[in-house]
Design an enzyme around this catalytic site. Sequence first.
Site, PDB file in Angstrom:
ATOM      1  CG  ASP A 287      -2.171   0.894   0.945  1.00 36.22           C
ATOM      2  OD1 ASP A 287      -2.137   1.707   0.004  1.00 36.22           O
ATOM      3  OD2 ASP A 287      -3.157   0.805   1.705  1.00 36.22           O
TER       4      ASP A 287
HETATM    5  C1  NOJ Z   1      -4.088   3.929   0.288  1.00 39.26           C
HETATM    6  C2  NOJ Z   1      -5.277   3.072   0.517  1.00 39.26           C
HETATM    7  O1  NOJ Z   1      -5.123   2.359   1.727  1.00 39.26           O
HETATM    8  C3  NOJ Z   1      -5.546   2.086  -0.606  1.00 39.26           C
HETATM    9  O2  NOJ Z   1      -6.772   1.455  -0.378  1.00 39.26           O
HETATM   10  C4  NOJ Z   1      -5.567   2.792  -1.914  1.00 39.26           C
HETATM   11  O3  NOJ Z   1      -5.846   1.880  -2.955  1.00 39.26           O
HETATM   12  C5  NOJ Z   1      -4.228   3.456  -2.117  1.00 39.26           C
HETATM   13  N1  NOJ Z   1      -4.000   4.423  -1.069  1.00 39.26           N
HETATM   14  C6  NOJ Z   1      -4.161   4.159  -3.445  1.00 39.26           C
HETATM   15  O4  NOJ Z   1      -5.085   5.189  -3.483  1.00 39.26           O
END
Ligand code: NOJ
Length: 765
Positions: A287
């Site tokens: 992430d």
């Molecule tokens: C952080 C988030 O936790 C995740 O769900 C998301 O896909 C990414 N950022 C990209 O936006």
Amino acid sequence: MKWIYSVSLAVTLAMQPAFADVQPAQHPLTPQARDAFVSDLLKKMTLDEKIGQLRLITVGPENTKEVIRDMIQQQQVGAIFNTVTRQDIRAMQDQAMQLSRLKIPLFFAYDVIHGQRTAFPIPLGLAASWDLDALADVGRISAYEAADDGLNMTWAPMVDVTREPRWGRVSEGFGEDTYLTAEMGRTLVESMQGKSAADRHSVMTSVKHYAAYGAVEGGRDYNTVDMSPQRLLQDYLPPYKAALDAGSGGVMVSLNSLNGVPATADSWLLKDILRDDWKFKGITISDHGAIKELIKHGVASDPEDAVRLALKSGVNMSMNDEYYSKYLPGLVKRGEVSEQEIDDATRHVLNVKYDMGLFNDPYSHLGAKESDPQDTNAESRLHRAEARDVARKSMVLLKNRLETLPLKKSGTIALVGPLADSQNDIIGSWSAAAVSGQAVTLLQGMKNATDGKATILYAKGANVTDNKGIQDFLNLYENAVNKDTRSAQQMLDEAVAAAKQADVVIAAVGEARGMAHEASSRSDITIPPSQVKLLDALKATGKPLVIVLMNGRPLALVKEQQQADAILETWFSGTEGGNAIADVLFGDYNPSGKLPMSFPRSVGQIPIYYNHLNTGRPYNFEKPNKYTSHYYDAANGPLFPFGYGLSYTSFKVSPVTLSADTMPRDGTVNASVTVTNTGKRDGATVVQMYLRDQVASISRPVKELKGFKRIMLKAGESQTVTFPIDVDALKFWNARLQQVAEPGKFSVMIGLDSADTEEAEFTYL
Ligand code: NOJ
């Protein structure tokens, strides 16, 4: 279950402009051909080029399009996130294909969570439809629109089971139940990837957030998760597995730690379970910034340590942070990371690019330049009819005293509330490339529905919140909530004046969309005080009061439940939300949604979920006893249980009949009920089947959802619904972490919600 194109969808898709003819596949989309191709390519790559492939970079202020273009040319980047027009994507792909040494195509990813240009209801609302065919349409259209924008991958579905309404991200998932979440996740993967992620109108999914992100302590985002292995294996992991078994090409690793180990550094999760047990062949992606965060988690001493740990634990690609690019070369030089480990990670990146068909045609989701839409937000690119249909299926009727609903399309209706005419809120958070200016508000929807036949008096009545701190928080990155220039009293007076002139009052209240989002955890899940005041004033007029809720989480609604004559839960219902809500309010659609999460009475009851253990001292509503498990200062149980939702008609469920009293080792038992529409309107409902293992080697939940079926019944019509139960439905993870079905008695409970069921029992031999 296979997803099926709806006829309307097939027609809509067929009407879209044609794209450049696809060349015959040079590289057949088989694992053998892929492995040979990728092995060959790896041999040609330098170490730096391989490491470059492991970086997925976010376009933003830190890394502008211009900066990234240079990096692409140097082969320092493998994939791009956050760019959503064909023009921008083509410019970057050109850079890779024309100027980089090996001409390895990039892939392009985005958060396509509930639609791309068309916003469908938020996932929690989609779950409330319990309609897998509708969900397949959502998946197909979302993928279509995303691929039509040039994208190859989506950060979806989010299948984090959660029992935490305080957590803002409940809005992005499918609620508290393992089985329902698994079914929803599987359906979205199948429908978004289609027959192949390489198809012109498919995208590859990246299931998230692996693992157990929905169980963050206290519902505070990014917080710690600590849970027993049984609970993890039984309740939290199955939806990820279901989505991967459905073929998802990607997995996004969660930000949280699990039992002390950050998922980004957890080789047990990323290797033992994912690769060895589940045989996952796709790619793991961190992430946003998660590799850096290993230092703050306190498991890595410095950046190099973080990189070493993440890569060795099984994180193939890094999202956004520059750590892999910066520190892997030195780690390899010093022998702390082997070239083989780099090759393994790079292979996964190249594999998914191959599976996306990018080595056959790097422009396959772009088509010819001339085919680019002149206006990316053109009306013709939206799927309004389908969005409206799904949205109305997602709405849950929570109360309907004396048939207050449906409304007549005549007389005078007061429509009041800060959410009644808010385009920005109704499309919901994570609305991707959807434009709020294209959303239909409730006010507009009611005007469309009544077409001048009723007088609609609109008044805002209150701000979503008058709390300055919360307003500032919501407005941090965008102009999300406007504080009205009028005083609270002026707004209230105007609303009360409208209510007094009306036959019925509709109050559109709840949360601003930013209140139910990533990093939007709440310690209080009631309706904000400014709106509570408004409801009190409306109630005091004595007019019938209908509450239309817009919110992204279960709310505590004890007072509102007493005040309102009717309550309709509409979540954030998307681009066509206003029309869909009006369809339900005026009875053009009979509500059929069911709650995918229990609604607590207060925050103090959390966690509250239907599939809890019995305890040694269960509370008995009929014979309350002090020394049983309950709160003495509140009524027990949820305000609205999991699976609950009313209709404008009534249904009756017959006693359960079983095909046999016993189930042999490899056999099945069929459990059936006959459901009758005993009212005067046609309507759909969801028949839910729950099981309980009465006596087992560990305590088992009082009930667990193991099957459901959405049925449509005409007034007076009956239908028999049969659920086959096999041994898999009886299995659980025992104290030795073996998945077993133990002989003994099982209760089968079938009903139209989790609380009110018909029951029978059989013995597993
Ligand atoms: C952080 C988030 O936790 C995740 O769900 C998301 O896909 C990414 N950022 C990209 O936006």
